[in-house]
Write an enzyme that holds these catalytic residues in place. Structure first.
Site, PDB file in Angstrom:
ATOM      1  N   CYS A  15     -63.949 -10.644 -17.127  1.00  0.00           N
ATOM      2  CA  CYS A  15     -65.282  -9.840 -16.454  1.00  0.00           C
ATOM      3  C   CYS A  15     -64.464  -8.577 -17.272  1.00  0.00           C
ATOM      4  O   CYS A  15     -63.380  -8.473 -17.701  1.00  0.00           O
ATOM      5  CB  CYS A  15     -65.498  -9.787 -14.978  1.00  0.00           C
ATOM      6  SG  CYS A  15     -63.644  -8.956 -14.892  1.00  0.00           S
ATOM      7  N   HIS A  76     -56.842  -6.242  -9.211  1.00  0.00           N
ATOM      8  CA  HIS A  76     -57.005  -6.246  -7.630  1.00  0.00           C
ATOM      9  C   HIS A  76     -56.761  -5.341  -7.185  1.00  0.00           C
ATOM     10  O   HIS A  76     -56.536  -4.923  -5.614  1.00  0.00           O
ATOM     11  CB  HIS A  76     -55.919  -7.611  -7.091  1.00  0.00           C
ATOM     12  CG  HIS A  76     -56.028  -9.090  -7.434  1.00  0.00           C
ATOM     13  ND1 HIS A  76     -55.778  -9.778  -8.243  1.00  0.00           N
ATOM     14  CD2 HIS A  76     -57.650  -9.420  -7.696  1.00  0.00           C
ATOM     15  CE1 HIS A  76     -55.767 -10.900  -8.746  1.00  0.00           C
ATOM     16  NE2 HIS A  76     -57.807 -10.834  -8.022  1.00  0.00           N
ATOM     17  N   HIS A 126     -55.696 -12.030   0.893  1.00  0.00           N
ATOM     18  CA  HIS A 126     -56.269 -12.228  -0.793  1.00  0.00           C
ATOM     19  C   HIS A 126     -55.401 -10.359  -1.397  1.00  0.00           C
ATOM     20  O   HIS A 126     -55.811  -9.459  -0.238  1.00  0.00           O
ATOM     21  CB  HIS A 126     -57.472 -12.249  -1.168  1.00  0.00           C
ATOM     22  CG  HIS A 126     -57.933 -12.465  -1.780  1.00  0.00           C
ATOM     23  ND1 HIS A 126     -58.021 -10.762  -3.383  1.00  0.00           N
ATOM     24  CD2 HIS A 126     -58.526 -13.185  -3.160  1.00  0.00           C
ATOM     25  CE1 HIS A 126     -58.532 -11.468  -4.271  1.00  0.00           C
ATOM     26  NE2 HIS A 126     -58.605 -12.491  -4.500  1.00  0.00           N
ATOM     27  N   GLU A 128     -56.694  -8.215  -3.036  1.00  0.00           N
ATOM     28  CA  GLU A 128     -57.479  -7.255  -3.272  1.00  0.00           C
ATOM     29  C   GLU A 128     -58.054  -6.504  -1.773  1.00  0.00           C
ATOM     30  O   GLU A 128     -57.452  -5.767  -1.163  1.00  0.00           O
ATOM     31  CB  GLU A 128     -59.460  -7.465  -3.752  1.00  0.00           C
ATOM     32  CG  GLU A 128     -59.841  -6.721  -3.685  1.00  0.00           C
ATOM     33  CD  GLU A 128     -61.526  -7.368  -4.140  1.00  0.00           C
ATOM     34  OE1 GLU A 128     -61.316  -7.483  -5.204  1.00  0.00           O
ATOM     35  OE2 GLU A 128     -62.269  -6.531  -3.733  1.00  0.00           O
ATOM     36  N   CYS A 191     -69.113  -6.988  -6.673  1.00  0.00           N
ATOM     37  CA  CYS A 191     -69.332  -6.637  -7.783  1.00  0.00           C
ATOM     38  C   CYS A 191     -70.605  -8.027  -8.885  1.00  0.00           C
ATOM     39  O   CYS A 191     -70.818  -9.472  -8.293  1.00  0.00           O
ATOM     40  CB  CYS A 191     -68.427  -7.329  -8.842  1.00  0.00           C
ATOM     41  SG  CYS A 191     -68.549  -7.165 -10.318  1.00  0.00           S
ATOM     42  N   ASN A 221     -62.595 -15.906  -7.117  1.00  0.00           N
ATOM     43  CA  ASN A 221     -63.795 -16.368  -7.948  1.00  0.00           C
ATOM     44  C   ASN A 221     -64.573 -17.950  -8.743  1.00  0.00           C
ATOM     45  O   ASN A 221     -65.149 -17.831  -8.267  1.00  0.00           O
ATOM     46  CB  ASN A 221     -64.648 -14.888  -8.813  1.00  0.00           C
ATOM     47  CG  ASN A 221     -63.622 -15.207  -9.644  1.00  0.00           C
ATOM     48  OD1 ASN A 221     -64.340 -15.693 -10.354  1.00  0.00           O
ATOM     49  ND2 ASN A 221     -61.840 -14.767 -10.028  1.00  0.00           N
ATOM     50  N   SER A 263     -61.031 -13.956 -14.604  1.00  0.00           N
ATOM     51  CA  SER A 263     -60.077 -13.978 -15.211  1.00  0.00           C
ATOM     52  C   SER A 263     -59.605 -14.839 -16.234  1.00  0.00           C
ATOM     53  O   SER A 263     -58.204 -15.136 -16.570  1.00  0.00           O
ATOM     54  CB  SER A 263     -59.280 -13.954 -14.132  1.00  0.00           C
ATOM     55  OG  SER A 263     -59.843 -14.594 -13.477  1.00  0.00           O
TER      56      SER A 263
HETATM   57  S1  SF4 Z   1     -64.364  -6.732  -9.868  1.00  0.00           S
HETATM   58 FE1  SF4 Z   1     -63.205  -7.943 -10.488  1.00  0.00          FE
HETATM   59  S2  SF4 Z   1     -64.891  -9.366 -10.875  1.00  0.00           S
HETATM   60 FE2  SF4 Z   1     -65.701  -7.264 -10.617  1.00  0.00          FE
HETATM   61  S3  SF4 Z   1     -65.625  -6.095 -12.818  1.00  0.00           S
HETATM   62 FE3  SF4 Z   1     -63.785  -5.510 -11.082  1.00  0.00          FE
HETATM   63  S4  SF4 Z   1     -62.199  -7.535 -11.639  1.00  0.00           S
HETATM   64 FE4  SF4 Z   1     -63.912  -8.581 -12.517  1.00  0.00          FE
END
Ligand code: SF4
Length: 283
Positions: A15, A76, A126, A128, A191, A221, A263
């Site tokens: 992404c 993250h 996690h 994030e 996202c 993800n 990823s």
């Molecule tokens: S939030 Fe996560 S999945 Fe969305 S663009 Fe950013 S890194 Fe990629």
């Protein structure tokens, strides 16, 4: 034997946030030589982390353990204390936090400052989510409607969402909150890359007889993509690299689908596709 057709999901693989983080780190590696370390693996993709190590960009599991002059915050994100600690240690901080993750941080901080009880819909522990909690220290993490039963709800509740969560889980949790709180404010921070990949994976896996999902096993993800695909196609397999492919999976395949987590760079998808073609040619 007629070879099966192979179709790659309309939205699959790396992404925006991952591509951005990779470019930033590679550039830093060139500029600062061997004196760059990422705080934790840059992305949840073991092969990419290994390639970076070969270029001299190593992983520090904790900011206090970093020996390089430049430390990289991964896509993250991290809690503000981590950046503060890096500055105390006289490190240069390169922030590769995905801008969409930053939005979650800002929303959580804003809600806490406005007196809301912050609920983070996501997976406790996690990275994030830990970064988000660092921006709203009293936040509670809720992964499912069941987990909400253990939370003593306040009058004003504000919700933010881990970027990789599914809309369905968010909606289920919001349904449970409605009627139980006086004021509910929601920042839907899922996202678009995640939901687009999930929709494309659902579409493709419902049309094929074999589905391969590529990405790190610890990638939230990618794991979610594998779950979605398995719900539509019983012959679904989550792999990290081509060597994990098992010829028996393709014995009766006519139409094979491939998707990949956010990823997973394009070259890894191509390598898996080539390996499947090779396996099918030798069945
Ligand atoms: S939030 Fe996560 S999945 Fe969305 S663009 Fe950013 S890194 Fe990629």
């Amino acid at each position: 034997m007629t070879l099966p057709t192979i179709e790659i999901a309309a939205q699959a693989g790396a992404c925006y946030g991952v591509e951005r983080a990779l470019q930033m780190v590679k550039k830093a590696g060139v500029t600062h030589g061997g004196s760059v370390q990422t705080l934790g693996p840059l992305i949840h993709n073991p092969q990419v982390v290994q390639e970076l190590e070969q270029d001299g960009i190593r992983v520090a599991s904790h900011v206090d353990e970093a020996t390089a002059n430049v430390v990289v915050v991964r896509s993250h994100g991290v809690a503000p204390e981590v950046v503060q600690r890096a500055h105390e240690l006289q490190k240069t901080v390169l922030d590769a936090t995905c801008p969409y993750v930053k939005k979650v941080h800002y929303a959580a901080k804003f809600l806490e400052e406005q007196g809301y009880q912050v609920i983070v819909v996501g997976e406790a522990g996690h990275p994030e989510v830990e970064g988000t909690r660092g921006n709203a220290p009293s936040a509670v993490v809720v992964g499912s409607p069941e987990q909400l039963k253990d939370v003593k709800l306040r009058r004003k509740v504000g919700v933010v969402v881990q970027t990789t969560q599914s809309k369905a889980n968010l909606q289920a949790i919001l349904s449970c909150l409605l009627g139980k709180v006086e004021e509910l404010r929601v920042f839907d921070t899922i996202c678009a890359a995640t939901s687009e990949r999930q929709a494309a994976a659902a579409d493709l896996s419902s049309r094929v007889d074999t589905m391969i999902v590529i990405g790190g096993r610890i990638s939230a993800n990618t794991t979610r993509l594998a779950e979605i695909c398995a719900a539509h196609c019983s012959n679904t397999h989550h792999i990290e690299k081509p060597t994990e492919l098992d010829p028996s999976w393709f014995a009766t395949s006519k139409h094979i689908g491939i998707t990949a987590g956010a990823s997973t760079p394009a070259n890894q998808i191509q390598a898996v596709q080539a390996a499947i073609v090779n396996l099918c040619e030798h069945l």
